[in-house]
Design a protein around this motif. Structure first.
Motif, PDB file in Angstrom:
ATOM      1  N   PRO A 121      -3.521   2.969   0.340  1.00  0.00           N
ATOM      2  CA  PRO A 121      -3.093   1.642  -0.085  1.00  0.00           C
ATOM      3  C   PRO A 121      -1.602   1.418   0.198  1.00  0.00           C
ATOM      4  O   PRO A 121      -0.777   2.275  -0.091  1.00  0.00           O
ATOM      5  CB  PRO A 121      -3.350   1.662  -1.594  1.00  0.00           C
ATOM      6  N   VAL A 178       0.893  -1.293  -0.979  1.00  0.00           N
ATOM      7  CA  VAL A 178       0.848  -2.373  -1.964  1.00  0.00           C
ATOM      8  C   VAL A 178       2.209  -3.036  -2.104  1.00  0.00           C
ATOM      9  O   VAL A 178       3.217  -2.355  -2.310  1.00  0.00           O
ATOM     10  CB  VAL A 178       0.427  -1.802  -3.340  1.00  0.00           C
ATOM     11  N   PHE A 179       2.230  -4.358  -2.000  1.00  0.00           N
ATOM     12  CA  PHE A 179       3.485  -5.082  -2.191  1.00  0.00           C
ATOM     13  C   PHE A 179       3.313  -6.112  -3.286  1.00  0.00           C
ATOM     14  O   PHE A 179       2.206  -6.534  -3.594  1.00  0.00           O
ATOM     15  CB  PHE A 179       3.900  -5.798  -0.901  1.00  0.00           C
ATOM     16  N   GLY A 204      -0.111   4.193  -3.837  1.00  0.00           N
ATOM     17  CA  GLY A 204       0.086   4.813  -2.527  1.00  0.00           C
ATOM     18  C   GLY A 204       0.660   6.208  -2.557  1.00  0.00           C
ATOM     19  O   GLY A 204       0.319   7.048  -1.737  1.00  0.00           O
ATOM     20  N   TYR A 247      14.191  -0.404   5.679  1.00  0.00           N
ATOM     21  CA  TYR A 247      12.738  -0.553   5.723  1.00  0.00           C
ATOM     22  C   TYR A 247      12.285  -1.410   6.903  1.00  0.00           C
ATOM     23  O   TYR A 247      11.466  -0.982   7.710  1.00  0.00           O
ATOM     24  CB  TYR A 247      12.234  -1.150   4.409  1.00  0.00           C
ATOM     25  N   ALA A 289      10.530   0.211  10.354  1.00  0.00           N
ATOM     26  CA  ALA A 289       9.389  -0.572  10.832  1.00  0.00           C
ATOM     27  C   ALA A 289       9.303  -0.569  12.351  1.00  0.00           C
ATOM     28  O   ALA A 289       8.283  -0.926  12.927  1.00  0.00           O
ATOM     29  CB  ALA A 289       9.473  -2.002  10.305  1.00  0.00           C
ATOM     30  N   ASN A 326       5.391   4.700  12.200  1.00  0.00           N
ATOM     31  CA  ASN A 326       5.702   3.706  11.166  1.00  0.00           C
ATOM     32  C   ASN A 326       4.908   3.954   9.882  1.00  0.00           C
ATOM     33  O   ASN A 326       5.015   3.206   8.927  1.00  0.00           O
ATOM     34  CB  ASN A 326       5.510   2.277  11.688  1.00  0.00           C
ATOM     35  N   ARG A 327       4.111   5.015   9.853  1.00  0.00           N
ATOM     36  CA  ARG A 327       3.456   5.415   8.598  1.00  0.00           C
ATOM     37  C   ARG A 327       4.239   6.527   7.921  1.00  0.00           C
ATOM     38  O   ARG A 327       3.783   7.110   6.951  1.00  0.00           O
ATOM     39  CB  ARG A 327       2.032   5.902   8.875  1.00  0.00           C
ATOM     40  N   ARG A 378       6.235   8.872   2.997  1.00  0.00           N
ATOM     41  CA  ARG A 378       6.030   7.474   3.368  1.00  0.00           C
ATOM     42  C   ARG A 378       7.349   6.759   3.645  1.00  0.00           C
ATOM     43  O   ARG A 378       8.366   7.059   3.014  1.00  0.00           O
ATOM     44  CB  ARG A 378       5.266   6.758   2.251  1.00  0.00           C
ATOM     45  N   PRO A 379       7.319   5.780   4.551  1.00  0.00           N
ATOM     46  CA  PRO A 379       8.553   5.071   4.900  1.00  0.00           C
ATOM     47  C   PRO A 379       9.174   4.341   3.711  1.00  0.00           C
ATOM     48  O   PRO A 379      10.395   4.186   3.652  1.00  0.00           O
ATOM     49  CB  PRO A 379       8.122   4.079   5.983  1.00  0.00           C
ATOM     50  N   GLU A 380       8.335   3.922   2.740  1.00  0.00           N
ATOM     51  CA  GLU A 380       8.887   3.229   1.575  1.00  0.00           C
ATOM     52  C   GLU A 380       9.831   4.163   0.813  1.00  0.00           C
ATOM     53  O   GLU A 380      10.902   3.765   0.365  1.00  0.00           O
ATOM     54  CB  GLU A 380       7.765   2.765   0.636  1.00  0.00           C
ATOM     55  N   ILE A 420       9.896  -3.176  -1.665  1.00  0.00           N
ATOM     56  CA  ILE A 420       9.299  -2.662  -0.433  1.00  0.00           C
ATOM     57  C   ILE A 420       8.036  -1.863  -0.746  1.00  0.00           C
ATOM     58  O   ILE A 420       7.576  -1.075   0.071  1.00  0.00           O
ATOM     59  CB  ILE A 420      10.294  -1.802   0.377  1.00  0.00           C
ATOM     60  N   GLY A 421       7.495  -2.071  -1.927  1.00  0.00           N
ATOM     61  CA  GLY A 421       6.219  -1.448  -2.239  1.00  0.00           C
ATOM     62  C   GLY A 421       6.302   0.037  -2.519  1.00  0.00           C
ATOM     63  O   GLY A 421       5.332   0.753  -2.306  1.00  0.00           O
TER      64      GLY A 421
END
Ligand SMILES: N[C@@H](CCC(=O)N[C@@H](CS)C(=O)NCC(=O)O)C(=O)O
Lengths: 340, 397
Positions: free
Chosen positions: A172, A174-175, B73, B149, B154, B173-174, B263-265, B344-345
């Motif tokens: 997932p 998610v935003f 996530g 981000y 990206a 990008n993942r 993760r990129p976040e 940014i999630g």
């Protein structure tokens, strides 16, 4: 002296509270002269400000219908854009009088969140969109994919359930905000975009290359989108409910914004009752409105079919078919109880 | 003027004089402040309770035990949509702590380097460090986060075209995907060996200090401690037969599957907060070092101390006293700024908390939970830093 100051201050505070805590939304709305309507932050066809900054869309027309019923003037609306996360607090706190924002009617929103829904203005269901290049034909092939989804929606819950029941893995992404979901999908941060079908069509249009994306055939949920009001204010619920039904009823009667003035001369008793031309009618005043409330809705906003086609149907770039949202008499689910 | 006030006859105790009496005035304003504060608090409490009653929503903390129904996530503990809301909040809290801990360490290291760099006699180094500070200090942190981000991460390729690094690592990008270590049987002795090694190293350092006091002889403590801390777990690892295998990432239909993934976040938030906060820390370090009197350095030189010994034994310990209090606020800022990750999630506390709030409608309860957690983290950080400060002050005497 200090004592009086203290009691005055507390008194003022208490008075302020009691007026804020009033449950008579219809009176409040009449007193302030406009309807405060919670809408989407920007979803093509449903609620979006146009080039001149005026809000347009299917949900927006429901706000306008209520304003037309109350004031005889559909422009007496102020809009509050709400995200999936902020919408419920906006309604609970009294910041908005109605929430007309592609919101799914669910039991927990009806009970635990303290809202009331009475009719569905758009029957929807959740779907998936993927880039064509991935060559996916069915949602069941999506195991291992990264899925972009917005938080605070039924979408994120259905997604978890669907992958779980079908024993598929997913990742997932998610935003909280719609633009972020869109940007992430566009940038390839995820392989799949999921939301209500209507939202998928609207989102696809906003992508830089709409034709490079396909919407998969599976519909994984029921998403009856419905306007919501706070619990405990039946009068206001009635006004919002019947404003919505009036749109559907008008379509059933064949009354449009173009012929409504003519229809006022109709001798059909059903139409006379509906448009408030019946002698000594009390239907409008019993609602707390004027007797021409339904006339004003149709005159200002149109009927359900007009609202649908102009915003999301054939008269719009979305070109969504009526499908489930056709009148009950035409094989759909849109049905209004009698006005009598 | 003071003279006049002293020599002037005492003012009469009238109303006018009361207004001009500083003591009476100060008491009046203090009482007024308290009264206003009490009224405001009462007003808020009343408002909350009447709003709650009006909104027809359930209240209480019982909802925390309900099934969350949503996925997250990134999680440091086992979590699925079948877990409870309480656990979803815990997942968010742990992610917040992860960002805070990694961010604080990196920001401190980078801040130290930049801060000392700004004092460098090398013109280029000093200017570069100044430019760094001026850029990061003057941009809102949210923008720095988006820069990393959307501007940097990206642009990385799709997983199908991932950049392959050494040791089967992939950058796309993942995020960064890498072989994930899987420990086999007997591996539990390794952390035990590590703990023993750390205790041993501390014991050694204490012993060597005593010895130095007594004999004046020095041993290379740093090297020996590092040897113990790395060596002992390594011996343990080999002794139990090197029970380590790797789960290698392989290309799946959509993503690289298997292996570990950063993760990129997380990376964007971590880099942004570290580099942003480092600019402020650099200034604090510079101020701290500048704040130590020049006389101290000169005196140390007169005693024959070498320049690097002077920095180590004279300047830094005194600078610490100036540095630590403002450093604490920067640590607190970084921790609080981690809530910007929601943009940014990144599923930190505020993000999973807001989703819970939204799904359950328990606004007051969720806000109170989040407030309490942030407050607790901040107070614990402050307490620790105060303790550290007191210790530093004692050592410096
Ligand atoms: N019908 C679903 C989903 C509604 C929803 O929020 N959809 C998204 C994606 S189309 C949206 O409209 N977002 C706009 C925003 O948050 O600004 C629900 O009620 O939970």
């Amino acid at each position: 002296m200090k004592k009086t100051l203290l009691s005055a201050a507390i008194g003022a505070a208490v008075l302020g509270i009691s007026s804020a805590a009033s449950a008579a939304t219809l009176d409040d709305v009449k007193a302030k002269g406009f309807v405060q309507c919670g809408v989407n932050t920007g979803l093509a066809g449903f609620a979006q400000p146009d080039a001149s900054g005026a809000w347009k869309g299917f949900d927006v027309d429901y706000c306008r219908a209520v304003a037309a019923a109350v004031f005889g003037d559909a422009t007496k609306v102020k809009y509050t854009p709400t995200t999936a996360q902020s919408r419920f607090t906006a309604l609970q706190s009294g910041e908005v009088d109605i929430l007309a924002r592609n919101t799914t009617w669910t039991i927990s929103r009806d009970t635990a969140l303290g809202f009331n829904f009475r009719y569905v203005n758009y029957y929807d269901g959740q779907g998936f969109m993927v880039p064509k290049s991935l060559n996916v034909k069915s949602a069941l092939e999506l195991s291992g994919a990264a899925v972009c989804v917005q938080s605070g929606t039924t979408t994120e819950l259905n997604l978890a359930d669907y992958f779980k029941t079908n024993n598929l893995q997913y990742n997932p992404v998610v935003f909280e905000k719609l633009e972020e979901v869109n940007a992430a999908y566009q940038a390839g941060r995820c392989d799949v975009y999921t939301t209500d079908q209507s939202g998928l069509y609207a989102t696809r249009l906003a992508l830089s290359n709409p034709d490079d994306h396909v919407i998969l055939p599976e519909i994984i949920s029921k998403e009856p989108l419905a306007p919501a009001v706070r619990q405990g204010d039946d009068k206001w619920l009635d006004v919002v409910t019947w404003a919505g039904y009036a749109l559907v009823q008008a379509e059933e009667f064949g009354i449009t914004s173009a012929n409504v003035d003519e229809m006022k001369n109709s001798t059909n008793p059903d139409i006379k009752r509906f448009l408030g031309t019946e002698a000594d009618t009390k239907i409008g005043t019993d609602l707390g409105l004027k007797n021409d409330w339904a006339y004003n809705i149709v005159k200002n906003v149109g009927n359900y079919g007009e609202v649908f086609e102009r915003n999301i149907g054939q008269g719009s770039p979305l070109k969504i078919a009526r499908g489930l949202n056709a009148l009950w008499s035409k094989g759909g689910l849109q049905y209004a109880p009698p006005v009598r | 003027m003071t003279d006049k006030a002293v020599t002037a006859p005492p003012p009469k105790r009238g109303t006018t004089s009361l207004i001009y009496d500083p003591k009476a005035r100060s008491i009046f304003f203090q009482v007024l402040t308290v009264v206003i504060l009490v009224v405001v608090v009462m007003w808020i409490a009343h408002n909350v309770s009447s709003n709650l009653a009006r909104s027809n929503t359930a209240s209480g903390y019982g909802f925390l035990g309900g099934r969350s129904g949503f996925d997250v996530g990134q999680s440091l503990i086992a979590y699925s949509s079948d877990s409870t809301y309480g656990r979803a909040i815990l997942v968010g809290l742990l992610n917040t702590l992860l960002i805070a801990a990694t961010g604080i360490i990196t920001a401190t290291v980078v801040g130290f380097i930049i801060g000392i760099g700004r004092l460098s006699k090398n013109w280029l180094v000093a200017k570069l460090c100044t430019v760094y500070v001026e850029i990061f200090r003057n941009i809102p942190p949210l923008l720095v986060i988006f820069f990393w981000y959307s501007g940097v991460l990206a642009i990385l390729p799709q997983p199908r075209d991932a950049i392959q690094g050494p040791l089967s690592t992939f950058l796309s990008n993942r995020g960064l995907t890498f072989p994930y270590p899987i420990w086999g049987e007997g591996a539990s002795v390794i952390p035990i060996a590590f703990v023993i090694a750390v205790i041993g190293a501390i014991g050694f350092a204490v012993w060597q200090k005593k010895r130095q006091m007594a004999t004046g002889k020095q041993l290379p403590t740093g090297w020996i401690s590092a040897g113990i801390i790395i060596g002992l777990p390594l011996i343990a690892f080999l002794a139990v037969g090197a029970p380590l295998t790797f789960d290698y990432p392989v290309e799946g239909r959509f993503n690289l599957s298997g292996g570990g993934n950063i993760r990129p976040e997380f990376v964007a938030l971590y880099l942004a907060l570290s580099l942003y906060t480092a600019a402020f820390i650099a200034e604090i370090i510079r101020a701290g070092i500048k704040g130590v009197g020049k006389g101290q350095t000169e005196a140390a030189a007169a005693l024959g101390l070498q320049p690097n010994k002077t920095t180590q034994l004279v300047v830094v310990p005194q600078a610490f006293r100036i540095i630590i209090p403002p450093l604490t606020s920067q640590y607190l800022n970084l921790t609080k700024n981690s809530s910007l990750g929601v943009a940014i999630g990144f599923p930190e506390l505020f993000s999973t908390g807001s989703t819970t709030l939204n799904q359950t409608g328990q606004a007051i309860e969720m806000i109170s939970i989040m407030l309490t957690i942030y407050l607790t983290i901040s107070i614990l950080t402050s307490l620790f830093m105060n303790w550290f400060n007191a210790k530093m002050a004692l050592v410096e005497r």
